[in-house]
Design an enzyme around this catalytic site. Sequence first.
Site, mmCIF file in Angstrom:
data_model
loop_
_atom_site.group_PDB
_atom_site.id
_atom_site.type_symbol
_atom_site.label_atom_id
_atom_site.label_comp_id
_atom_site.label_asym_id
_atom_site.label_seq_id
_atom_site.Cartn_x
_atom_site.Cartn_y
_atom_site.Cartn_z
ATOM 1 N N HIS A 154 7.226 -2.428 -7.056
ATOM 2 C CA HIS A 154 7.011 -1.392 -8.087
ATOM 3 C C HIS A 154 5.560 -0.950 -8.026
ATOM 4 O O HIS A 154 4.650 -1.779 -8.063
ATOM 5 C CB HIS A 154 7.352 -1.953 -9.461
ATOM 6 C CG HIS A 154 6.925 -1.101 -10.615
ATOM 7 N ND1 HIS A 154 7.075 0.271 -10.640
ATOM 8 C CD2 HIS A 154 6.338 -1.427 -11.798
ATOM 9 C CE1 HIS A 154 6.605 0.749 -11.779
ATOM 10 N NE2 HIS A 154 6.148 -0.267 -12.495
ATOM 11 N N HIS A 203 2.581 2.433 -9.077
ATOM 12 C CA HIS A 203 2.262 3.590 -9.917
ATOM 13 C C HIS A 203 1.683 4.680 -9.022
ATOM 14 O O HIS A 203 0.692 5.311 -9.356
ATOM 15 C CB HIS A 203 1.263 3.210 -11.002
ATOM 16 C CG HIS A 203 1.765 2.195 -11.982
ATOM 17 N ND1 HIS A 203 0.982 1.700 -13.011
ATOM 18 C CD2 HIS A 203 2.962 1.569 -12.106
ATOM 19 C CE1 HIS A 203 1.676 0.819 -13.709
ATOM 20 N NE2 HIS A 203 2.878 0.722 -13.177
ATOM 21 N N TYR A 237 13.865 10.119 7.428
ATOM 22 C CA TYR A 237 13.438 8.767 7.082
ATOM 23 C C TYR A 237 13.639 8.425 5.615
ATOM 24 O O TYR A 237 13.986 7.290 5.283
ATOM 25 C CB TYR A 237 11.980 8.573 7.499
ATOM 26 C CG TYR A 237 11.820 8.795 8.983
ATOM 27 C CD1 TYR A 237 12.246 7.839 9.899
ATOM 28 C CD2 TYR A 237 11.303 9.988 9.471
ATOM 29 C CE1 TYR A 237 12.144 8.062 11.259
ATOM 30 C CE2 TYR A 237 11.201 10.226 10.833
ATOM 31 C CZ TYR A 237 11.627 9.251 11.731
ATOM 32 O OH TYR A 237 11.546 9.479 13.068
#
Length: 213
Positions: free
Chosen positions: A95, A97, A122
């Site tokens: 994860h 940002h 891709y």
Amino acid sequence: MSEEARLREDICRFAKSMFDRGLTCGSSGNISARLGDGTILVTPTNASFGFLDPARISRLDEEFRHLSGDKPTKEIPLHSAFYETRRATTGAVVHLHSTHSVALSILPGTDPDDVLPPLTAYSVMKLGRVKLLPYFMPGDPAMGEAVRGLAGKRSAVLLANHGPVVAGTELAATVFAMEELEETARLAILTRGLDPRGLTAEQRAFLEEKHAH
């Protein structure tokens, strides 16, 4: 070197690589990866990807209870949802940002059921179709419930006003898929309004059939 020691080193190495390239900043982002015995290593809360210590990586049992190391990221409900709903195919969760992905999550015109336009093969091969989830407060267990609501049908989601989350078979593949998500988001923003020539529906369908997610 044991499996656990190697994985701890790999988490720190990949995290620093992403930090150094500006894919996440400050103490944002988190990584988890599953060991052969089912326990999970996860980056600590409030830890910078650029300065992780392998010895301080958190270790959780199969029920995501803290066993050792520093206090784990507050996004455990988000990670656990992928491990639980995609158990056979999830060995790691990343994860971030990352800037362009977050930007895409807040722009009008972004398709909530298919965030990334099929600009290259891709992104389709590594990610499939990326779902945009609503905004949640960081650490809100409702994020995990939103992922569970997808019933394991998506390997990647984009949290509105927050950032992308990718689940993969193992750590390296998951990091590479995350990097593909961010790069495709960047391409989408750079070409928005310019009528780019993406993949045809037939080309995309072929890739989706060959690389199921």
